[in-house]
Design an enzyme around this catalytic site. Structure first.
Site, PDB file in Angstrom:
ATOM      1  N   SER A 277       0.854  -1.173   0.000  1.00 41.74           N
ATOM      2  CA  SER A 277       0.000   0.000   0.000  1.00 41.74           C
ATOM      3  C   SER A 277       0.898   1.234   0.000  1.00 41.74           C
ATOM      4  O   SER A 277       1.976   1.226   0.579  1.00 41.74           O
ATOM      5  CB  SER A 277      -0.876  -0.009   1.252  1.00 41.74           C
ATOM      6  N   LYS A 283       0.855  -3.480   4.787  1.00 43.55           N
ATOM      7  CA  LYS A 283      -0.039  -4.206   3.884  1.00 43.55           C
ATOM      8  C   LYS A 283       0.681  -5.067   2.848  1.00 43.55           C
ATOM      9  O   LYS A 283       1.750  -4.741   2.350  1.00 43.55           O
ATOM     10  CB  LYS A 283      -0.928  -3.215   3.134  1.00 43.55           C
TER      11      LYS A 283
END
Ligand code: ARG
Length: 458
Positions: A277, A283
């Site tokens: 991300s 992420k």
């Protein structure tokens, strides 16, 4: 630029119509098949005495030169020449003069485009068949590698019964087997030759349709000239087969997405096939799986798009049919790439065996085995189901697993329950106890792998 139909017209085509009606921006991808078809057609005209030796050589050499120019990126495709067919024909006439103008004898773009599209799909579908085959192979080897790994099987997305991971993965291999059959089946219908149907009614010239069909490797000749130029069912077959295989891949992707969540932690997706991300540093997103799931919608759309285009067309050719190309190119590209991506990604996925197995033990996944145990002790299934349900409720209320129940406790529900019950209360015991054909026992899985390998020719 003068149009091939210039004779009957006084005024030039509106610029805006040229832009609106052109297809060369996308159908140029048929250039190879167009040249292949033209060479076969020229050979037939020669064999039938319609053109002489010199003219045939000129045509073939000219077409081969054009082929080279396109291959090397030296060819200029012009929008005002509408489509790939007229671009190549005009280039040929510019190159070799009057002889070039003989190529279109006893041919229309209507039979030409149908021929090109069939040749193109024959090649592309054969490639997809290979890719599906490769993915089946990958799934089989994953199943073999994980022959002893247990996991929970789900129905309604609720834990149902323990299964072998290999059994779960092979469910997809069987779906792919049918996908492969669907594409192969479409190949039979694709591989019929429309060339020589001309615009609609055939030709008064002495052409030999069998000859061109053989030259181009078609299995047969389409017997009705109107059918040959007006149907696109062979394209729809591919769009449908593409939709079904994408649906299968999308379901597999959906599972990979769920399994890779923090909540499940069944698998770790490879770095090479995930993205991060731009804001949240922790992420690791399953983008390729999401994209395959997302692109499935587009592939369905392509099927509906062409079905709708075709549904009210009177015979024979209508220009609407030019709208077949973008959907089918898009489906071919999407299916091809999706299969490649999954096939490369799957072997790199790490399966968390401990998590899968502990999860298979939780959630009373062996309750059905307990009910079947009672059936073996002579209790009717409905009653066995009822007794087991009560035992599960008791366990929930006392915060224990089925396997943690004392024999004395079991006896309160049924005196038929003996010491041997513990054999089937664990996930592995449950799996080993399976007897039926196609079930999830290891023995059955081994048999399944053999059968699948045999059907897949592996
Ligand atoms: N570009 C057209 C198509 O893709 C080729 C056939 C055109 N035929 C015609 N009569 N205008 O369908």
């Amino acid at each position: 630029m003068k149009k091939p139909w210039g004779g009957r017209f006084k005024d030039k085509t509106a610029k805006i119509l040229e832009e609106f009606s052109e297809s060369v921006s996308f159908d140029r991808r048929l250039w190879k098949e167009d040249i292949e078809g033209s060479i076969a057609h020229a050979k037939m005209l020669h064999k039938q005495g319609i053109i002489d030796d010199k003219e045939l050589n000129q045509l073939i050499e000219g077409l081969q030169e054009i082929s080279k120019e396109i291959e090397e990126g030296r060819f200029v495709f012009r929008t005002e020449l509408e489509d790939v067919h007229m671009n190549i024909e005009r280039a040929l006439i510019d190159k070799i003069g009057a002889t070039g103008a003989k190529l279109h004898t006893a041919r229309s773009r209507n039979d030409q485009v149908a021929t090109d599209l069939r040749l193109y799909l024959r090649k592309e579908v054969s490639e997809i068949v290979e890719l599906i085959h490769a993915l089946q192979k990958t799934l089989i080897s994953l199943a073999e590698k994980n022959i002893d790994t247990l996991m929970p099987g789900y129905t309604h997305m609720q834990k149902a019964q323990p299964v072998l991971l290999g059994h779960h993965l092979l469910a997809y291999a069987w779906m792919l087997k049918r996908d492969l059959e669907r594409f192969k089946e479409s190949l039979k219908r694709i591989n019929q030759c429309p060339l020589g149907a001309c615009a609609i009614a055939g030709s008064s010239l002495p052409i030999d349709r069998e000859f061109t069909a053989r030259e181009l490797g078609f299995e047969g000749v389409i017997p009705n000239s109107m059918d040959a130029v007006s149907d696109r069912d062979f394209v729809l077959d591919v769009l449908y087969a593409g939709s079904v295989v994408m649906m299968h891949l999308s379901r597999l992707c959906e599972e990979l997405i769920i399994w890779s969540t923090d909540e499940f932690k069944f698998i770790e997706l490879p770095d090479r096939f995930t993205t991060g991300s731009s804001m949240m540093p922790q992420k690791k997103n399953p983008d390729p799986a999401e994209l395959i799931r997302g692109k499935t919608g587009r592939v369905y759309g392509n099927l509906i798009s062409l079905l709708t285009t075709m549904k009210a067309l009177p015979l024979a050719y209508n220009r609407d049919m030019q709208e077949d190309k973008e959907p089918v190119f898009d489906t071919i590209d999407t299916v091809n790439l999706s299969l490649r991506i999954i096939n490369e990604m799957l072997p790199e996925i790490k399966f968390h065996r401990e998590k899968l197995e502990s999860s298979a033990e939780d959630g009373f996944t062996t309750a059905t085995d307990l009910a079947e145990y009672l059936v073996r002790k002579g209790i009717p299934f409905r009653l066995a189901h009822e007794i087991t349900g009560k035992i599960v409720l008791h366990c929930i209320e006392h915060g224990k697993k089925l396997s943690e129940m004392k024999i004395k406790e079991f006896k309160e529900f049924s005196d038929k329950i003996e010491e041997d019950v513990y054999n089937i209360l664990t996930a592995s015991g449950s799996i080993e106890a399976k007897k039926s054909y196609g079930s999830t026992s290891k023995q059955m899985l081994i048999q399944q792998i053999k059968l699948l390998k045999k059907t897949a020719g592996l």
